[in-house]
Motif scaffolding. Structure first.
Motif, PDB file in Angstrom:
ATOM      1  N   LEU A  90      13.597  28.771  37.690  1.00  0.00           N
ATOM      2  CA  LEU A  90      14.628  28.348  38.370  1.00  0.00           C
ATOM      3  C   LEU A  90      15.937  28.717  37.891  1.00  0.00           C
ATOM      4  N   PHE A  91      16.254  28.883  36.507  1.00  0.00           N
ATOM      5  CA  PHE A  91      17.390  29.143  35.911  1.00  0.00           C
ATOM      6  C   PHE A  91      17.590  30.658  36.369  1.00  0.00           C
ATOM      7  N   VAL A  92      16.921  31.454  36.348  1.00  0.00           N
ATOM      8  CA  VAL A  92      17.022  32.857  36.922  1.00  0.00           C
ATOM      9  C   VAL A  92      17.302  33.131  38.268  1.00  0.00           C
ATOM     10  N   LYS A  93      16.574  32.263  39.114  1.00  0.00           N
ATOM     11  CA  LYS A  93      17.052  32.306  40.520  1.00  0.00           C
ATOM     12  C   LYS A  93      18.320  31.709  40.746  1.00  0.00           C
ATOM     13  N   CYS A  94      18.694  30.732  40.121  1.00  0.00           N
ATOM     14  CA  CYS A  94      19.997  30.193  40.497  1.00  0.00           C
ATOM     15  C   CYS A  94      21.077  31.148  40.055  1.00  0.00           C
ATOM     16  N   SER A  95      20.834  31.945  38.640  1.00  0.00           N
ATOM     17  CA  SER A  95      21.870  32.663  38.251  1.00  0.00           C
ATOM     18  C   SER A  95      22.218  33.818  38.883  1.00  0.00           C
ATOM     19  N   PHE A  96      21.183  34.385  39.807  1.00  0.00           N
ATOM     20  CA  PHE A  96      21.172  35.606  40.510  1.00  0.00           C
ATOM     21  C   PHE A  96      21.616  35.289  42.017  1.00  0.00           C
ATOM     22  N   GLN A  97      22.159  34.132  42.167  1.00  0.00           N
ATOM     23  CA  GLN A  97      22.489  33.835  43.459  1.00  0.00           C
ATOM     24  C   GLN A  97      24.244  33.950  43.441  1.00  0.00           C
ATOM     25  N   ALA A  98      24.675  34.074  44.711  1.00  0.00           N
ATOM     26  CA  ALA A  98      26.105  34.325  44.972  1.00  0.00           C
ATOM     27  C   ALA A  98      26.923  33.058  44.529  1.00  0.00           C
ATOM     28  N   GLY A 101      36.586  47.014  48.373  1.00  0.00           N
ATOM     29  CA  GLY A 101      35.809  46.173  47.185  1.00  0.00           C
ATOM     30  C   GLY A 101      36.293  46.151  45.847  1.00  0.00           C
ATOM     31  N   THR A 102      35.828  45.207  44.993  1.00  0.00           N
ATOM     32  CA  THR A 102      36.348  45.140  43.839  1.00  0.00           C
ATOM     33  C   THR A 102      37.663  45.060  43.538  1.00  0.00           C
ATOM     34  N   SER A 103      38.575  45.995  42.968  1.00  0.00           N
ATOM     35  CA  SER A 103      39.882  45.901  42.933  1.00  0.00           C
ATOM     36  C   SER A 103      40.411  47.474  43.788  1.00  0.00           C
ATOM     37  N   SER A 104      39.374  48.124  44.428  1.00  0.00           N
ATOM     38  CA  SER A 104      39.827  49.207  45.360  1.00  0.00           C
ATOM     39  C   SER A 104      40.608  48.918  46.605  1.00  0.00           C
ATOM     40  N   ILE A 105      42.020  49.343  46.514  1.00  0.00           N
ATOM     41  CA  ILE A 105      42.677  48.933  47.674  1.00  0.00           C
ATOM     42  C   ILE A 105      43.637  50.243  48.212  1.00  0.00           C
ATOM     43  N   LYS A 116      56.538  34.940  43.463  1.00  0.00           N
ATOM     44  CA  LYS A 116      57.081  34.534  44.774  1.00  0.00           C
ATOM     45  C   LYS A 116      56.702  35.060  46.018  1.00  0.00           C
ATOM     46  N   PRO A 117      55.432  35.618  46.010  1.00  0.00           N
ATOM     47  CA  PRO A 117      54.943  36.520  47.256  1.00  0.00           C
ATOM     48  C   PRO A 117      54.816  35.215  48.452  1.00  0.00           C
ATOM     49  N   ARG A 118      54.982  36.198  49.826  1.00  0.00           N
ATOM     50  CA  ARG A 118      54.753  35.383  50.984  1.00  0.00           C
ATOM     51  C   ARG A 118      53.133  35.165  51.181  1.00  0.00           C
ATOM     52  N   LEU A 119      52.354  36.334  50.746  1.00  0.00           N
ATOM     53  CA  LEU A 119      51.219  36.451  51.090  1.00  0.00           C
ATOM     54  C   LEU A 119      50.204  36.923  49.683  1.00  0.00           C
ATOM     55  N   VAL A 120      49.302  36.225  49.288  1.00  0.00           N
ATOM     56  CA  VAL A 120      48.246  36.391  48.241  1.00  0.00           C
ATOM     57  C   VAL A 120      46.989  36.987  48.773  1.00  0.00           C
ATOM     58  N   VAL A 121      46.482  38.006  48.512  1.00  0.00           N
ATOM     59  CA  VAL A 121      45.112  38.440  48.782  1.00  0.00           C
ATOM     60  C   VAL A 121      44.430  38.411  47.392  1.00  0.00           C
ATOM     61  N   PRO A 122      43.255  37.628  47.245  1.00  0.00           N
ATOM     62  CA  PRO A 122      42.177  37.717  46.258  1.00  0.00           C
ATOM     63  C   PRO A 122      41.503  39.102  45.968  1.00  0.00           C
ATOM     64  N   ILE A 123      41.347  39.442  44.852  1.00  0.00           N
ATOM     65  CA  ILE A 123      40.564  40.791  44.705  1.00  0.00           C
ATOM     66  C   ILE A 123      39.529  40.350  43.611  1.00  0.00           C
ATOM     67  N   HIS A 124      38.696  41.649  43.397  1.00  0.00           N
ATOM     68  CA  HIS A 124      37.804  41.457  42.335  1.00  0.00           C
ATOM     69  C   HIS A 124      36.885  39.996  42.442  1.00  0.00           C
ATOM     70  N   TRP A 125      36.572  39.664  43.526  1.00  0.00           N
ATOM     71  CA  TRP A 125      35.750  38.509  43.752  1.00  0.00           C
ATOM     72  C   TRP A 125      34.413  38.925  43.958  1.00  0.00           C
ATOM     73  N   ASP A 126      34.200  40.016  44.510  1.00  0.00           N
ATOM     74  CA  ASP A 126      32.828  40.460  45.136  1.00  0.00           C
ATOM     75  C   ASP A 126      31.739  40.737  44.051  1.00  0.00           C
ATOM     76  N   ASN A 127      30.524  40.794  44.581  1.00  0.00           N
ATOM     77  CA  ASN A 127      29.428  41.134  43.685  1.00  0.00           C
ATOM     78  C   ASN A 127      29.304  42.777  43.715  1.00  0.00           C
ATOM     79  N   PHE A 128      29.766  43.435  42.737  1.00  0.00           N
ATOM     80  CA  PHE A 128      29.908  44.855  42.920  1.00  0.00           C
ATOM     81  C   PHE A 128      28.454  45.462  42.428  1.00  0.00           C
TER      82      PHE A 128
END
Length: 335
Positions: free
Chosen positions: A17-25, A56-60, A275-287
């Protein structure tokens, strides 16, 4: 006599159960549906406009209709098991397919945030296949040499000295990597005795052979517009004291796993000061998953996407700053 098998069974089920949970998004993207643009502009980029595509990741990819610049360009994305238990190498055909799908035809520069494999591994080949120049630290230069790049196709970072590529001006700022962490007893911390890649690296390689070699942010200006790309969840105090930007691409990996004091300082030293007007989160995805499929949040094993986003949204909502998430290959016109 019966207790021992029952105990083994209990331990086995608990471990499973620990391994299964750990490898979930570590999050559910459907909860953030309103933050995705739900449209992909296919029109010609108008004069004075800048289009950003998340790969993906920090590729922009940034494109003003004349010139393209790219951060990292990590497209091969080998699986977790391959990365952990064998040597890895760039998939040249896959890289070329991404270049074609993302319409990367006018690329002039590839800027590498730091030299861990999930940033630098494919970068020399992206530069080679597009005849662009690779920009990075001395560690990145050694990765480039190992990939067969010529010296004229590489350029060592010079901090705070603007690099002109078409109408883009890119200024490299010194930064810090996300604080070290441990998974199954292994850490990503840089060995102080070996902080850089000091000789050419030729693939295939172990992921651990890609040493950080310094971490960098990119301040990008095009006309009156300013963009900052920060791939790693860390900061240098006071680095942005006299800088304001329109758009901030902000690394959020492991933000909520840090002490509360760090979380507050990270936001204050980045979003609040820029002080940006827009923030785009990156490096959040499972690479460890392919770019060809819809991106998923980082694994629970080492991150908490939901908590990261909640922290960011609480502060940006209060400060009336827009937040936009992007799927792989999704584009938005920033201006």
């Amino acid at each position: 006599m019966i207790q021992c098998p029952m105990r083994i069974l209990f331990i086995g089920i608990s471990l499973f159960l620990f391994v299964k949970c750990s490898f979930q998004a570590s999050g559910n993207l459907s909860s953030y549906e309103s933050y995705f643009p739900h449209e992909n502009p296919n029109t010609i980029i108008g004069k004075g406009k800048i289009r950003a595509t998340f790969l993906g990741t920090s590729s922009i990819l940034l494109d003003d209709g004349e010139t393209q610049i790219l951060t990292d360009g990590f497209f091969s994305r080998p699986s977790l098991w391959k990365t952990a238990f064998s040597k890895i190498e760039s998939d040249h055909l896959l890289i070329q397919s991404v270049l074609e799908k993302a319409k990367i035809y006018r690329l002039k520069g590839v800027f590498v945030c730091h030299s861990h494999y999930d940033h630098v591994m494919d970068a020399p080949y992206v530069a080679k296949f597009t005849n662009a120049k690779l920009y990075g630290s001395s560690s990145t230069m050694n990765v480039g040499i190992g990939a067969g790049l010529n010296q004229e196709n590489m350029e060592l970072f010079q901090l705070r000295k603007p690099i002109k590529l078409g109408k883009f001006s890119v200024t490299v700022l010194e930064s810090k990597h996300t604080p070290p962490f441990k998974i199954f007893g292994k850490t990503n911390a840089t060995d102080p005795n070996f902080p850089d890649i000091t000789s050419p690296l030729s693939q295939p390689l172990k992921a651990t052979e890609y040493i950080e070699g310094g971490t960098f942010d990119f301040l990008i200006q095009n006309g009156k517009h300013k963009i900052l790309i920060k791939s790693s969840t860390n900061y240098v105090a006071g680095a942005y004291d006299r800088i304001n930007v329109d758009v901030l691409f902000l690394g959020i990996a492991q933000l909520s796993l840090q002490p509360i004091s760090f979380q507050e300082s990270y936001y204050n030293e980045t979003v609040q000061k820029l002080k940006p007007r827009l923030v785009v989160p990156i490096h959040w995805d499972n690479f460890f998953l392919p770019l060809a499929k819809p991106l998923e949040p980082n694994l629970k094993l080492g991150d908490d996407f939901d908590s990261n986003m909640n922290l960011l949204l609480q502060r940006t909502n209060k400060d009336q700053i827009q937040v936009q998430l992007l799927q792989g290959f999704e584009s938005i016109d920033l201006f």
